[in-house]
Scaffold this active site. Structure first.
Site, PDB file in Angstrom:
ATOM      1  CG  ASP A 189      13.029 -14.615  21.996  1.00 15.80           C
ATOM      2  OD1 ASP A 189      12.785 -13.437  22.332  1.00 15.80           O
ATOM      3  OD2 ASP A 189      13.440 -15.475  22.787  1.00 15.80           O
TER       4      ASP A 189
ATOM      5  CG  HIS B 228      -6.200   6.568   9.641  1.00 22.04           C
ATOM      6  ND1 HIS B 228      -6.090   5.606   8.679  1.00 22.04           N
ATOM      7  CD2 HIS B 228      -7.528   6.784   9.786  1.00 22.04           C
ATOM      8  CE1 HIS B 228      -7.296   5.252   8.251  1.00 22.04           C
ATOM      9  NE2 HIS B 228      -8.187   5.960   8.910  1.00 22.04           N
TER      10      HIS B 228
ATOM     11  CG  ASP C  15     -12.102   6.675  14.448  1.00 22.69           C
ATOM     12  OD1 ASP C  15     -12.714   5.659  14.806  1.00 22.69           O
ATOM     13  OD2 ASP C  15     -11.895   6.959  13.246  1.00 22.69           O
TER      14      ASP C  15
ATOM     15  CG  ASP D 177     -14.789   2.464  13.021  1.00 17.54           C
ATOM     16  OD1 ASP D 177     -14.243   3.329  13.723  1.00 17.54           O
ATOM     17  OD2 ASP D 177     -14.646   2.404  11.785  1.00 17.54           O
TER      18      ASP D 177
ATOM     19  CG  HIS E 172     -12.904  10.368   5.474  1.00 15.45           C
ATOM     20  ND1 HIS E 172     -14.146   9.927   5.862  1.00 15.45           N
ATOM     21  CD2 HIS E 172     -12.584  11.371   6.336  1.00 15.45           C
ATOM     22  CE1 HIS E 172     -14.544  10.629   6.926  1.00 15.45           C
ATOM     23  NE2 HIS E 172     -13.616  11.519   7.218  1.00 15.45           N
TER      24      HIS E 172
ATOM     25  CG  HIS F  73     -15.679   1.433   6.847  1.00  5.16           C
ATOM     26  ND1 HIS F  73     -15.787   0.532   7.883  1.00  5.16           N
ATOM     27  CD2 HIS F  73     -15.262   2.594   7.414  1.00  5.16           C
ATOM     28  CE1 HIS F  73     -15.424   1.126   9.025  1.00  5.16           C
ATOM     29  NE2 HIS F  73     -15.117   2.387   8.770  1.00  5.16           N
TER      30      HIS F  73
ATOM     31  CG  HIS G 119     -11.570  -0.154   7.100  1.00 12.29           C
ATOM     32  ND1 HIS G 119     -10.404   0.521   6.819  1.00 12.29           N
ATOM     33  CD2 HIS G 119     -12.271   0.653   7.936  1.00 12.29           C
ATOM     34  CE1 HIS G 119     -10.407   1.679   7.462  1.00 12.29           C
ATOM     35  NE2 HIS G 119     -11.510   1.779   8.152  1.00 12.29           N
TER      36      HIS G 119
ATOM     37  CD  GLU H 287     -15.905   6.402   9.098  1.00 14.45           C
ATOM     38  OE1 GLU H 287     -15.027   7.037   9.701  1.00 14.45           O
ATOM     39  OE2 GLU H 287     -15.810   5.195   8.850  1.00 14.45           O
TER      40      GLU H 287
ATOM     41  CE1 TYR I 245     -11.745  14.761  10.192  1.00 14.21           C
ATOM     42  CE2 TYR I 245     -12.488  14.701   7.901  1.00 14.21           C
ATOM     43  CZ  TYR I 245     -12.451  14.133   9.168  1.00 14.21           C
ATOM     44  OH  TYR I 245     -13.123  12.960   9.394  1.00 14.21           O
TER      45      TYR I 245
ATOM     46  NE  ARG J 115     -13.236   9.844  11.746  1.00 16.39           N
ATOM     47  CZ  ARG J 115     -11.970  10.246  11.740  1.00 16.39           C
ATOM     48  NH1 ARG J 115     -11.597  11.252  10.957  1.00 16.39           N
ATOM     49  NH2 ARG J 115     -11.062   9.674  12.504  1.00 16.39           N
TER      50      ARG J 115
ATOM     51  CD  GLU K 205     -16.489   5.466  12.397  1.00 20.88           C
ATOM     52  OE1 GLU K 205     -15.551   5.843  13.130  1.00 20.88           O
ATOM     53  OE2 GLU K 205     -16.354   4.617  11.503  1.00 20.88           O
TER      54      GLU K 205
HETATM   55 MN    MN Z   1     -14.683   3.943  10.441  1.00 22.46          MN
END
Ligand code: MN
Length: 474
Positions: free
Chosen positions: A79, A290, A307, A318, A390, A394, A401, A418, A422, A439, A441
């Protein structure tokens, strides 16, 4: 979760003795309604929401109705529910944080007592018995007082809707739950949208029902002054938390340790939540885009990709930074870091109104392709997408996003930039590059004549990053 509740909340049969003993207490307290407080520290003025609705109403044709449904509550297990978050459509247009809410925007207006209104919310009425368990909720009275929207009890919706739909030609539906379910036993598809449109077609043959409303997507993409303020705050909080983390991050800590530190710093600074699951990926884990597993113990020499983003008054930051845990980049790490930085600089330089949305991405890819080729990482047989799989940008807003057109950059848009590189172990290049993932960003606001980096205060040059990592080290 308190045991008191389990004893006579949902499992009251088991706790019947306690339940009976507590009866006089409940009776005595049943008149108390806890005072309502808006759950977010930052309340926008009613005028902001009013203006957004007015702007949208101008795009609504005659005899048209926009119907926005609140996000569902989601059961976690037993619950217990996941923490509730309003969907961004309803949040953007009303600020109402309650489930089971519906908003109507009507081109013709809806008669409510003596006045004709073009925006009307339906919210469950307050309920002292539930609020003893779950805390104070916003009801129609509080919505009118705090957010300046005409609001009726949710129970008034069904009959009123039937009246309104009889004189409506076009109905736009927003916020319907999961568009398509696959039933678990029969495997048959089940569409909530289809069920709803069939129900409507039977009763209102004149009505055209549409999912979504493009003018609202355009409106949400072009951030107003209030939104820019909240986004700046979300980004500032995120930047401060990242820098606090850099002062304490050490080899030997786990990815999870860093995540917990970061998230507590975010919340200490006023974030109500994270805007998305934080990614802390050390060593080769950074090649998983991710990654959220968190178990790796961070080894000397690892790069750590972080990130993350605060959610502040609903708005998402972000930001990604990649740091060398030992305090210094190795030669290979620095080389790749600098080409990602160069790709990012080149992409940011392309951000201005009127250019294709894809231009920053094309600029980033061009730099990465050229540099990776010079380093011999990319040869004639391989594709840059192997190392940069990628997109570069965005929209960013209430959703991480965020919704928004992706044809042309326009003033008021807020987008991420970003790029990354890799190199998964086993890649077709020299082994010394294997396992490096980077990365960087940042967040860019497209202005009337150029662009502004909203996250400019968060260091990203390699020597700045190294200096911050050494603040508390001997
Ligand atoms: Mn992003």
């Amino acid at each position: 979760m308190d045991r008191y509740r389990l004893a006579f909340g949902h499992r009251w049969v088991q706790g019947a003795g306690l339940f009976l003993a507590a009866l006089p207490l409940i009776a005595a307290d049943s008149l108390w309604i806890p005072p309502y407080e808006y759950p977010y520290a930052d309340v926008l003025s009613p005028a902001v929401y009013h203006q957004r609705r007015q702007q949208l109403l101008r795009s609504l044709g005659p005899r048209s109705l926009l119907l926005v449904v609140a996000a569902e509550r989601h059961l976690r297990n037993g619950d217990v529910y996941y923490p509730y978050r309003q969907n961004s459509w309803l949040w953007y247009l009303t600020g109402i944080p309650e489930p089971n809410t519906i908003l109507l925007l009507s081109s013709e207006g809806i008669q409510v007592q003596e006045q004709r209104v073009h925006a009307l919310a339906f919210i469950p009425e307050r309920n002292p018995r539930h609020e003893r368990w779950e805390g104070a909720r916003m009801g129609p009275v509080e919505a009118e007082r705090l957010l300046g929207i005409t609001a009726l009890p949710r129970s008034a919706f069904d009959s009123l809707l039937l009246q309104i739909l009889a004189t409506t030609d076009t109905l736009y539906l927003l916020g319907l739950p999961t568009p398509l379910l696959r039933l678990p036993v029969s495997g048959r598809p089940f569409s909530i949208e289809q069920q709803e449109t069939e129900w409507l077609r039977e009763r209102f043959p004149q009505l055209v029902a549409r999912r979504g409303f493009p003018p609202l997507v355009q409106l949400r993409a072009q951030k107003d002054t209030a939104e820019l303020r909240l986004l700046r705050r979300a980004i500032a909080i995120t930047g401060e938390a990242l820098q606090a983390l850099w002062h304490t991050a050490r080899p030997g800590m786990s990815e999870r340790d860093l995540q917990i530190l970061l998230e507590s710093e975010l919340r200490r600074r006023g974030a109500e939540d994270v805007a998305f699951p934080t990614i802390v990926a050390a060593g080769p884990n950074a090649c998983i885009l991710h990654y959220t597993n968190g178990h790796r113990r961070i080894a000397d020499g690892d790069l750590v990709l972080i990130d993350c983003g605060a959610q502040y008054a609903g708005y998402a930051a972000d930001i990604t930074r990649t740091i060398p845990i030992s305090g210094y980049f190795t030669a290979e790490q620095r080389t790749l870091y600098n080409i990602v930085l160069e790709a990012q600089d080149s992409a940011i330089a392309a951000c201005r109104p009127g250019v294709p949305f894809a231009l920053p991405h094309q600029r980033a890819v061009a730099v990465l392709e050229r540099r990776l080729r010079q380093l011999g990482i990319l040869d004639t047989g391989s594709n840059v997408r192997h190392y940069f799989p990628h997109a570069t940008s965005h929209h960013l807003g209430l959703d991480v996003h965020d919704v928004g057109p992706t044809d042309t950059l326009r003033p008021g848009y807020v987008i991420t930039v970003e790029p990354g590189v890799y190199v998964p172990p086993g890649s077709p290049c020299d082994q010394r590059w294997w396992g490096i993932g980077i990365r960087i960003e940042d967040v860019v606001h497209i202005t009337d004549n150029g662009a502004e980096i909203l996250s400019a205060a968060i260091p990203r040059r390699p020597e700045e990053v190294e200096a911050l990592l050494h603040v508390n080290r001997p």
